[in-house]
Scaffold this motif. Structure first.
Motif, PDB file in Angstrom:
ATOM      1  N   GLU A  83       0.304 -10.501  34.213  1.00 48.17           N
ATOM      2  CA  GLU A  83      -0.452  -9.326  34.567  1.00 48.17           C
ATOM      3  C   GLU A  83      -0.675  -8.521  33.198  1.00 48.17           C
ATOM      4  N   MET A  84       0.403  -8.539  32.668  1.00 45.29           N
ATOM      5  CA  MET A  84       0.444  -7.392  31.537  1.00 45.29           C
ATOM      6  C   MET A  84      -0.629  -7.897  30.509  1.00 45.29           C
ATOM      7  N   LEU A  85      -0.790  -9.252  30.413  1.00 42.73           N
ATOM      8  CA  LEU A  85      -2.065  -9.699  29.309  1.00 42.73           C
ATOM      9  C   LEU A  85      -3.440  -9.164  29.988  1.00 42.73           C
ATOM     10  N   MET A  86      -3.412  -9.264  31.320  1.00 43.65           N
ATOM     11  CA  MET A  86      -4.841  -9.101  32.179  1.00 43.65           C
ATOM     12  C   MET A  86      -5.062  -7.615  31.872  1.00 43.65           C
ATOM     13  N   ILE A  87      -4.153  -6.697  31.860  1.00 37.03           N
ATOM     14  CA  ILE A  87      -4.452  -5.165  31.623  1.00 37.03           C
ATOM     15  C   ILE A  87      -4.557  -4.626  30.509  1.00 37.03           C
ATOM     16  N   ALA A  88      -4.006  -5.434  29.345  1.00 34.27           N
ATOM     17  CA  ALA A  88      -4.098  -4.948  28.038  1.00 34.27           C
ATOM     18  C   ALA A  88      -5.271  -4.363  27.407  1.00 34.27           C
ATOM     19  N   ASP A  89      -5.190  -3.377  26.663  1.00 35.36           N
ATOM     20  CA  ASP A  89      -6.399  -2.937  25.813  1.00 35.36           C
ATOM     21  C   ASP A  89      -6.055  -2.412  24.662  1.00 35.36           C
ATOM     22  N   GLU A  90      -6.839  -1.357  24.059  1.00 35.07           N
ATOM     23  CA  GLU A  90      -6.581  -0.942  22.627  1.00 35.07           C
ATOM     24  C   GLU A  90      -6.069  -2.184  21.629  1.00 35.07           C
ATOM     25  N   LYS A  91      -6.991  -3.068  21.289  1.00 32.10           N
ATOM     26  CA  LYS A  91      -6.934  -4.226  20.696  1.00 32.10           C
ATOM     27  C   LYS A  91      -7.024  -3.642  19.322  1.00 32.10           C
ATOM     28  N   TYR A 110      -3.175  -9.864  16.175  1.00 32.42           N
ATOM     29  CA  TYR A 110      -3.727  -8.897  17.026  1.00 32.42           C
ATOM     30  C   TYR A 110      -2.830  -8.042  18.020  1.00 32.42           C
ATOM     31  N   SER A 111      -2.793  -6.708  17.989  1.00 33.62           N
ATOM     32  CA  SER A 111      -1.935  -6.114  18.932  1.00 33.62           C
ATOM     33  C   SER A 111      -2.608  -5.524  20.329  1.00 33.62           C
ATOM     34  N   TYR A 112      -1.968  -5.516  21.234  1.00 36.06           N
ATOM     35  CA  TYR A 112      -2.496  -4.742  22.500  1.00 36.06           C
ATOM     36  C   TYR A 112      -1.763  -3.908  23.080  1.00 36.06           C
ATOM     37  N   VAL A 113      -1.968  -3.032  23.737  1.00 35.69           N
ATOM     38  CA  VAL A 113      -1.168  -1.899  24.422  1.00 35.69           C
ATOM     39  C   VAL A 113      -1.075  -2.395  25.852  1.00 35.69           C
ATOM     40  N   THR A 114       0.031  -2.398  26.620  1.00 34.98           N
ATOM     41  CA  THR A 114      -0.040  -2.733  27.878  1.00 34.98           C
ATOM     42  C   THR A 114       1.105  -1.743  28.446  1.00 34.98           C
ATOM     43  N   ARG A 115       1.139  -1.747  29.868  1.00 35.95           N
ATOM     44  CA  ARG A 115       2.187  -0.952  30.259  1.00 35.95           C
ATOM     45  C   ARG A 115       2.769  -1.786  31.742  1.00 35.95           C
ATOM     46  N   PHE A 116       4.016  -1.405  32.043  1.00 36.24           N
ATOM     47  CA  PHE A 116       4.442  -2.107  33.252  1.00 36.24           C
ATOM     48  C   PHE A 116       5.497  -1.190  33.765  1.00 36.24           C
ATOM     49  N   ASP A 117       6.035  -1.473  34.882  1.00 36.38           N
ATOM     50  CA  ASP A 117       7.119  -0.507  35.502  1.00 36.38           C
ATOM     51  C   ASP A 117       7.941  -1.499  36.147  1.00 36.38           C
ATOM     52  N   LEU A 118       9.142  -0.830  36.199  1.00 40.08           N
ATOM     53  CA  LEU A 118      10.446  -1.485  36.735  1.00 40.08           C
ATOM     54  C   LEU A 118      11.149  -0.574  37.743  1.00 40.08           C
ATOM     55  N   PRO A 119      11.466  -1.201  38.803  1.00 39.69           N
ATOM     56  CA  PRO A 119      12.113  -0.365  39.895  1.00 39.69           C
ATOM     57  C   PRO A 119      13.569   0.061  39.513  1.00 39.69           C
ATOM     58  N   PHE A 133       6.821   1.693  31.614  1.00 41.47           N
ATOM     59  CA  PHE A 133       7.218   1.384  30.016  1.00 41.47           C
ATOM     60  C   PHE A 133       5.586   1.209  29.258  1.00 41.47           C
ATOM     61  N   ARG A 134       5.505   1.388  28.008  1.00 43.20           N
ATOM     62  CA  ARG A 134       4.595   1.293  27.206  1.00 43.20           C
ATOM     63  C   ARG A 134       4.937   0.042  26.183  1.00 43.20           C
ATOM     64  N   ALA A 135       4.049  -0.962  25.879  1.00 42.41           N
ATOM     65  CA  ALA A 135       4.538  -1.948  25.165  1.00 42.41           C
ATOM     66  C   ALA A 135       3.421  -2.350  24.177  1.00 42.41           C
ATOM     67  N   ILE A 136       3.709  -3.052  23.368  1.00 43.30           N
ATOM     68  CA  ILE A 136       2.558  -3.855  22.445  1.00 43.30           C
ATOM     69  C   ILE A 136       3.071  -5.226  22.594  1.00 43.30           C
ATOM     70  N   LEU A 137       1.630  -5.945  22.965  1.00 43.19           N
ATOM     71  CA  LEU A 137       1.609  -7.329  23.119  1.00 43.19           C
ATOM     72  C   LEU A 137       1.178  -7.798  21.769  1.00 43.19           C
ATOM     73  N   LEU A 138       2.050  -8.548  21.241  1.00 42.92           N
ATOM     74  CA  LEU A 138       1.785  -9.170  19.358  1.00 42.92           C
ATOM     75  C   LEU A 138       0.981 -10.315  20.095  1.00 42.92           C
TER      76      LEU A 138
END
Length: 170
Positions: A83-91, A110-119, A133-138
């Protein structure tokens, strides 16, 4: 979220504790994704999960610096990788900076910005809110001309995006 950003929802804390994450268990969990490929919706890039991801994710220099909530966030983010890959942006593109990566990232990174949440659980084990949380996919661009997820880095809690559990059910 309130700013229109997509968020990968992770509904469970599989890797508990803030002091002693069992990174070998995270690595074992990640092996289930090896061989999969996912499309990043914003760019239509196909990103593969290679055999190197579990080891790098669980034992990278970045992972070794994590403590507390950020270590717990990275460990549990493993559950939402598709899911984090699917919604990533800002390549963004970056050239290789280390000789050791010439082989595995021949065409750079390449880096992409993604977001995820945790309960966040309350006293009676009910979810009382979610931390975002905001994270970078490398992602490495390999010699076979494919993109491979390499690691998740720069994890940061977004304090402006705290959801109450009822926010997600509306």
């Amino acid at each position: 979220d309130l700013n229109g950003n997509k968020i990968a929802v992770i509904n469970d804390i599989r890797f508990k504790g803030r002091q002693a994450i069992e990174w070998k268990e995270v690595e074992k969990y990640l092996k289930r994704y090896v061989g999969e490929a996912h499309i990043i919706e914003s760019t239509k890039d196909m990103v593969y999960i290679g055999v190197d991801l579990p080891e790098e994710y669980a034992h990278s220099n970045y992972t070794n610096t994590l403590k507390g909530a950020n270590a717990k966030a990275k460990a549990n983010a493993a559950q939402g990788i598709p899911e984090m890959l699917m919604i990533a942006d800002e390549k963004e593109y970056e050239v290789n900076r280390k000789d050791k990566h010439v082989k595995d990232a021949k065409y750079g990174w390449y880096s992409y910005v993604t977001r995820f949440d945790l309960p966040v659980y309350g006293e009676n084990a009910d979810i009382e809110r979610y931390n975002v949380f905001r994270a970078i996919l490398l992602v490495r661009h390999a010699e076979d001309n494919r993109l491979y997820l390499y690691d998740i880095m720069k994890i940061k809690k977004e304090t402006s995006n705290l959801f109450q559990s009822e926010d997600l059910t509306q």
